[in-house]
Design a protein around this motif. Structure first.
Motif, short mmCIF file in Angstrom:
data_model
loop_
_atom_site.label_atom_id
_atom_site.label_comp_id
_atom_site.label_asym_id
_atom_site.label_seq_id
_atom_site.Cartn_x
_atom_site.Cartn_y
_atom_site.Cartn_z
N GLY A 9 42.33 26.56 45.53
CA GLY A 9 43.76 26.26 45.69
C GLY A 9 43.97 25.04 46.56
N GLU A 67 49.70 31.40 50.71
CA GLU A 67 48.49 32.19 50.91
C GLU A 67 48.87 33.53 51.54
OE1 GLU A 67 45.11 32.40 50.46
OE2 GLU A 67 45.32 34.21 51.71
N ARG A 68 48.35 34.61 50.99
CA ARG A 68 48.75 35.95 51.46
C ARG A 68 48.22 36.28 52.85
NH1 ARG A 68 43.93 38.16 50.69
NH2 ARG A 68 44.10 40.32 51.30
N GLU A 116 45.06 34.30 55.53
CA GLU A 116 44.75 32.98 56.11
C GLU A 116 44.00 32.16 55.06
OE1 GLU A 116 45.81 32.24 59.05
OE2 GLU A 116 46.46 34.28 59.60
N ALA A 127 40.67 33.33 53.09
CA ALA A 127 40.58 34.79 53.25
C ALA A 127 40.07 35.55 52.03
CB ALA A 127 41.95 35.35 53.64
N SER A 151 37.24 34.93 48.65
CA SER A 151 35.77 34.81 48.57
C SER A 151 35.25 33.72 49.48
CB SER A 151 35.35 34.40 47.16
OG SER A 151 35.72 35.33 46.24
N HIS A 205 33.05 33.81 53.17
CA HIS A 205 31.67 34.28 53.35
C HIS A 205 30.68 33.63 52.39
CE1 HIS A 205 33.63 37.61 50.87
NE2 HIS A 205 32.91 36.90 50.04
N ALA A 206 31.10 32.53 51.75
CA ALA A 206 30.18 31.85 50.83
C ALA A 206 29.00 31.27 51.60
CB ALA A 206 30.91 30.74 50.09
N GLY A 250 26.35 26.61 49.56
CA GLY A 250 25.42 25.73 48.85
C GLY A 250 26.15 24.93 47.78
N ALA A 287 45.72 30.14 41.65
CA ALA A 287 44.39 29.91 42.23
C ALA A 287 44.07 31.12 43.10
CB ALA A 287 44.38 28.61 43.04
N MET A 293 51.11 39.43 36.82
CA MET A 293 52.54 39.26 37.15
C MET A 293 53.29 38.57 36.01
SD MET A 293 52.41 37.95 41.11
CE MET A 293 51.48 38.83 42.34
N TYR A 307 17.91 31.46 45.53
CA TYR A 307 18.22 30.16 46.13
C TYR A 307 18.02 30.28 47.63
CZ TYR A 307 22.80 32.29 47.17
OH TYR A 307 23.79 33.12 47.62
N ILE A 334 24.62 39.50 54.09
CA ILE A 334 26.01 39.34 53.68
C ILE A 334 26.12 39.87 52.26
CG2 ILE A 334 27.87 37.66 53.21
CD1 ILE A 334 27.05 37.44 56.08
N PRO A 364 32.20 39.84 47.42
CA PRO A 364 32.54 39.70 46.02
C PRO A 364 33.06 38.31 45.68
CG PRO A 364 34.33 40.77 47.19
CD PRO A 364 33.33 40.36 48.23
N VAL A 388 36.25 30.56 39.46
CA VAL A 388 35.35 29.48 39.93
C VAL A 388 34.25 30.13 40.76
CG1 VAL A 388 35.20 27.31 41.19
CG2 VAL A 388 37.31 27.91 39.99
N MET A 389 33.07 30.25 40.15
CA MET A 389 32.01 30.98 40.85
C MET A 389 31.19 30.08 41.79
SD MET A 389 28.91 30.01 39.45
CE MET A 389 27.98 31.30 40.19
C1 LIG Z 1 28.21 36.12 49.22
C2 LIG Z 1 28.73 34.90 48.53
C3 LIG Z 1 28.01 33.72 48.55
C4 LIG Z 1 28.50 32.60 47.91
N1 LIG Z 1 27.80 31.44 47.97
C5 LIG Z 1 28.29 30.32 47.41
C6 LIG Z 1 27.61 29.09 47.52
O1 LIG Z 1 26.56 28.99 48.15
N2 LIG Z 1 28.17 28.00 46.93
C7 LIG Z 1 29.33 28.06 46.23
O2 LIG Z 1 29.77 27.03 45.72
N3 LIG Z 1 29.99 29.22 46.10
C8 LIG Z 1 29.50 30.34 46.66
N4 LIG Z 1 30.18 31.51 46.55
C9 LIG Z 1 31.36 31.55 45.67
C10 LIG Z 1 32.58 30.99 46.36
O3 LIG Z 1 32.87 31.79 47.44
C11 LIG Z 1 33.73 30.94 45.37
O4 LIG Z 1 33.37 30.11 44.30
C12 LIG Z 1 34.99 30.40 45.99
O5 LIG Z 1 35.25 30.99 47.21
C13 LIG Z 1 36.19 30.61 45.07
O6 LIG Z 1 37.32 30.12 45.71
P1 LIG Z 1 38.77 30.45 45.22
O7 LIG Z 1 39.68 29.58 45.97
O8 LIG Z 1 38.82 30.39 43.75
O9 LIG Z 1 39.00 31.99 45.56
P2 LIG Z 1 39.28 32.77 46.91
O10 LIG Z 1 38.45 32.26 48.00
O11 LIG Z 1 39.16 34.21 46.58
O12 LIG Z 1 40.76 32.38 47.25
C14 LIG Z 1 41.88 32.94 46.65
C15 LIG Z 1 42.97 33.02 47.69
O13 LIG Z 1 44.18 33.39 47.05
C16 LIG Z 1 44.90 34.22 47.91
N5 LIG Z 1 45.83 35.00 47.10
C17 LIG Z 1 45.54 35.78 46.03
N6 LIG Z 1 46.65 36.34 45.55
C18 LIG Z 1 47.67 35.91 46.28
C19 LIG Z 1 49.06 36.17 46.28
N7 LIG Z 1 49.61 37.01 45.39
N8 LIG Z 1 49.82 35.54 47.18
C20 LIG Z 1 49.28 34.68 48.07
N9 LIG Z 1 47.96 34.43 48.14
C21 LIG Z 1 47.17 35.04 47.27
C22 LIG Z 1 43.83 35.06 48.58
O14 LIG Z 1 44.25 35.61 49.78
C23 LIG Z 1 42.70 34.06 48.75
O15 LIG Z 1 42.69 33.43 50.00
C24 LIG Z 1 29.72 32.65 47.21
C25 LIG Z 1 30.44 33.84 47.19
C26 LIG Z 1 29.95 34.96 47.84
C27 LIG Z 1 30.75 36.22 47.81
#
Ligand SMILES: Cc1cc2nc3c(=O)[nH]c(=O)nc-3n(C[C@H](O)[C@H](O)[C@H](O)COP(=O)(O)OP(=O)(O)OC[C@H]3O[C@@H](n4cnc5c(N)ncnc54)[C@H](O)[C@@H]3O)c2cc1C
Length: 808
Positions: A16, A35-36, A38, A41, A43, A46-47, A50, A202, A213, A258, A322, A325, A351-352
């Motif tokens: 996002g 953002e709901r 911080e 907050a 995934s 705790h990534a 890498g 996002a 929704m 890795y 660690i 999800p 986005v993994m």
């Molecule tokens: C153990 C672990 C290890 C990882 N290692 C790596 C790595 O080495 N390299 C890598 O590239 N990736 C890694 N990842 C993956 C990485 O964490 C994700 O790809 C990334 O965090 C995805 O980001 P995001 O913004 O899509 O999602 P998120 O981080 O989940 O963010 C979504 C946000 O949206 C907010 N939200 C959701 N719904 C609402 C709502 N209704 N209103 C307001 N806010 C809302 C949430 O609170 C949250 O903050 C790892 C993941 C884990 C769990």
């Protein structure tokens, strides 16, 4: 909090925040992120942090490269450190197959401008001293690998966006999304309602819930994922001393591991085979910055291999485990773009690998929103690559499979088993009984090739020619010399009706509208004059048209069609499996077909590119005189309840010609023999019609149509590239796509598809080269599995260059 904005981005994870930053960079500054909790907050916090550039899809790989190169920019603009450790990294091969795979990835990287190196196991040991080199046969080194601080990076994006004018509101959950008549959105939040022109989902871990929704079931699922941090390891200190650097990252495919340095110890993560989904139905809103219970037993098999491959880890204590999800789409690539049927609703989720892909996702989406086009080829992560078949349970099965084999090789002839068979046509059981080896696309089973009776119908997976080679050859030769029949239900079929149908089609498609009873091939262009579709258009009646296109692009094309539909006068529907097909092709096909109908099928009465409704036996059908084999042939369309009877009828009538089935692999061989390009390979939105050798299907003289002026400009300036066909001096492996094309010792282009032309006995590749080189014939080489093979450009199709057979 302001009460209106041009865009509301929901979710303050790395994705996002990247979208928000890129929107401001593109000039949209009246944007806000909600953002709901911080920032980070979900995934993100705790990534493992890498990043790498490797991806099976070269276009996604390119975006990963862009992401890695972006970090300096946001650090400078925001003054917030991303904690970047650009160490470089090795990808380790434990088998010769894996080494082949790395050589192919390395070759692909050449035309993407990447600077990877293929190195020996001994050299890998020098660069990454913690490996046991005896466990490996070689490696690939990539200088653009490393790790960063997820928190810092997300905040660097956020601060950069704020500097550019964006607003960020935290501790404010979006509760509802209500669309107004005009397509704008009321974003109902805990702190009030914001009226926004556009909404971006996002929501990461909650993207599914945000989708719901608006009545959308997004194909994503969160999986538990574990990595561990070791206590200090003496060998790490020694390696730091010896090399004067941090230990570089390593990816061990065989161990599915890795690893990288973390302070004086190492971080080790694994994609375990015993993959475990998390919150399969819905993500609880009260899930905070929690970690999940570690389960070392689940990753024990991978750790065992890891300790063998990285011996010093075995003696190290584990400091922390660690388990968190994060979400995946069925194929592991992101879901990005506008959603069909939901005006101004965009997604950037699934986005993994947020730290490899987040930047590219932000760039693509912001381009799409601001300029109406992502600006490059994003098919590999377009949300429209999935249709309604990608339900929750389908997604669950596919995501588990994808996760558990993340580090396993997928061979070019390897079909994956999860969630299969799923969509099938009425003749599915008959095809199996006739020993078909089935493939799957868009959830649908279709025949790849047929094994002889009594033999096991199964592929032996390989990068090289495999056990199907001879049987596919037999199918090709049966069509070329006799007659064959193939299931074609996997094509997308659209019926367009209404008084405005003809005018509308002429506005969105580049070729002229055919006369009634006729068909034309026609590209569809976007506003930039690039290829976004390649169709057969048939006029069945004054106000009735049938469009045949690529099956997996059905949702993608319907999104475009519907977005450009006038309010009244035209109706379009995707027919899916309400219309199924068979193709009959080969020199005996007309005689065979004539046995089934009283209508005169002679060329004078039913010429090439003709189409008619006719009864075949008692079966009402639509028959078109065209096939993708480039031979004399027919495509027959019927309602599903008739397909079995039709196949029986065709087999009975074809008995005297020794008719048999042919599958997609034979079709691919035959279309290559004819230099016929195909959607998603030769035709993609990065090429213009002149570049893609399609200009004869673009009628600049008819009415104005979408992309016309850009196509005229391309015609005038000649474009940059040309699609060409090569005959390649290859003996045991053919091109599969994405091989680099060399000329005079330099990489000048890339292959889009390839294979063996069985009836012309030649290895064929199609691909793009700069237009200046397209007139040359010699001096080309194509790199197949690490070996540069001599190649010649051919001007004419190897089979029936004048097209006499298909017109006969
Ligand atoms: C153990 C672990 C290890 C990882 N290692 C790596 C790595 O080495 N390299 C890598 O590239 N990736 C890694 N990842 C993956 C990485 O964490 C994700 O790809 C990334 O965090 C995805 O980001 P995001 O913004 O899509 O999602 P998120 O981080 O989940 O963010 C979504 C946000 O949206 C907010 N939200 C959701 N719904 C609402 C709502 N209704 N209103 C307001 N806010 C809302 C949430 O609170 C949250 O903050 C790892 C993941 C884990 C769990």
């Amino acid at each position: 909090m302001k009460t209106s904005a041009k865009v509301v981005v929901i979710g303050g994870g790395v994705v996002g925040c990247s979208v928000l930053y890129h929107l401001t960079k593109a000039g949209w500054t009246d944007v806000m992120l909600i953002e709901r909790a911080e920032l980070t907050a979900g995934s993100t916090w705790h990534a493992a942090g890498g990043f790498h550039t490797l991806n099976g899809d070269p276009n996604v790989a390119k975006l990963q490269q862009y992401t890695v190169e972006l970090y300096k920019e946001i650090e400078e603009l925001s003054g917030v450190a991303c904690g970047l450790h650009l160490t470089g990294g090795v990808m380790l091969a434990g088998t010769e197959d894996r080494m082949d795979w790395l050589k192919m990835a390395h070759a692909k990287g050449r035309y993407l401008g990447m600077h990877t190196e293929i190195i020996s196991a001994e050299e890998a040991k020098k660069r990454m001293p913690l490996i046991d080199e005896k466990q490996f046969v070689g490696a690939m080194y990539d200088p653009l690998e490393g790790h960063l601080d997820p928190y810092g990076t997300t905040h660097a994006y956020a601060k950069s966006a704020k500097i550019n004018g964006a607003e960020i509101v935290v501790r404010n959950r979006v509760l509802e999304l209500n669309q107004r008549e005009d397509g704008t959105w009321d974003v109902v939040t805990e702190q009030g309602t914001v009226h926004a022109e556009h909404v971006v989902n996002a929501g990461g871990l909650w993207a599914r819930e945000v989708g719901r929704m608006v009545g959308l079931e997004l194909p994503i699922l969160a999986m538990e994922h574990m990595y561990l941090l070791t206590e200090d390891i003496p060998e790490v200190a020694e390696a730091n001393k010896a090399t004067g650097k941090e230990v570089i990252t390593a990816l061990d495919f065989e161990g599915e591991i890795y690893t990288r340095q973390e302070r004086g110890g190492m971080l080790l993560g694994t994609y375990e085979k015993a993959a475990k989904p998390w919150s399969e139905q819905e993500t609880p809103w009260d899930f905070g910055q929690n970690l999940l219970e570690p389960d070392l037993d689940r990753i024990a098999p991978e750790l065992e291999v890891g300790f063998e491959h990285f011996p010093s880890y075995g003696n190290a204590g584990i400091k922390k485990i660690i388990n968190g999800p994060f979400t995946f789409a069925p194929d592991g690539n992101p879901l990005v773009g506008p959603v069909r049927g939901l005006k101004n609703f965009w997604v950037a989720c699934g986005v993994m690998a947020g730290f490899s892909q987040g930047g590219g996702v932000g760039l693509a989406l912001s381009n799409w929103m601001v300029k109406g086009d992502p600006g490059f080829d994003v098919w590999g992560m377009d949300v429209a690559r999935y249709g309604d078949y990608a339900t929750l349970a389908y997604t669950n099965a596919k995501v588990r499979e994808n996760y558990s084999r993340r580090f396993r090789i997928r061979f070019p002839n390897e079909e994956l088993d999860a969630a299969r068979p799923f969509r099938t046509t009425p003749i599915y059981d008959r095809l199996l009984a006739d020993n078909a080896v089935m493939g799957e696309s868009y959830g649908l089973e279709y025949p790849l090739w047929f094994a002889p009776k009594g033999e096991v119908a199964k592929d032996v997976f390989s990068f090289r020619r495999s056990t199907d080679f001879q049987h596919v050859g037999n199918e090709v030769n049966r069509v070329r010399n006799g007659v064959g029949v193939m299931e074609t239900s996997g094509y997308a079929k659209y019926r367009v009706t209404g008084e405005g149908a003809e005018a509308w089609l002429s506005h969105i498609l580049a070729n002229k509208i055919p006369a009634e009873g006729r068909m034309v091939l026609t590209p569809m262009l976007n506003d930039n004059g690039k290829l976004i579709g390649d169709f057969t258009l048939a006029k069945l009646g004054a106000e009735e048209f049938l469009i045949i296109g690529s099956g997996p692009a059905e949702q993608y094309h319907m999104r475009w069609f519907e977005a450009h539909l006038p309010k009244t006068g035209v109706r379009i529907e995707a027919l899916g499996l309400d219309l199924v097909g068979l193709s009959v092709a080969g020199p005996h096909s007309r005689v065979l077909m004539q046995k089934l109908t009283l209508q005169d099928l002679s060329s004078a009465h039913f010429p090439f590119m003709g189409i008619r409704k006719m009864d075949l036996g008692a079966i009402p059908a639509i028959v078109g005189r065209v096939t993708f084999t480039g031979d004399l042939g027919y495509e027959i369309w019927v309602k599903p309840e008739y397909q079995r009877a039709l196949l029986n009828l065709i087999f009975k009538a074809g008995e005297e010609f020794n008719i048999g089935h042919f599958g997609l692999r034979a079709l691919n061989s035959m279309r290559l023999e004819k230099n016929f390009g195909t959607w998603a390979r030769e035709y993609r939105p990065i090429y213009g019609p002149l570049e893609g050798a399609m200009s004869r299907f673009v009628d600049l003289k008819k009415n104005d149509f979408i992309g016309r002026s850009a196509a005229a400009e391309e015609k005038a300036n000649g474009g940059a590239l040309r699609l060409v066909s090569f005959v390649i001096d290859a003996n045991d492996a053919d091109c599969i796509g994405d091989e680099p094309v060399w000329h005079d010792g330099k990489v000048v282009g890339w292959i889009t598809s390839g294979g063996y032309g069985h009836s012309v006995k030649a290895s064929i590749g199609m691909g793009y080269v700069p237009k200046e080189l397209a007139d040359k014939t010699d001096g080309f080489e194509i790199e197949i599995i690490g070996e540069r093979r001599k190649a010649k450009i051919i001007r004419e199709a190897l089979f029936d260059p004048k097209g006499e057979k298909m017109r006969s």
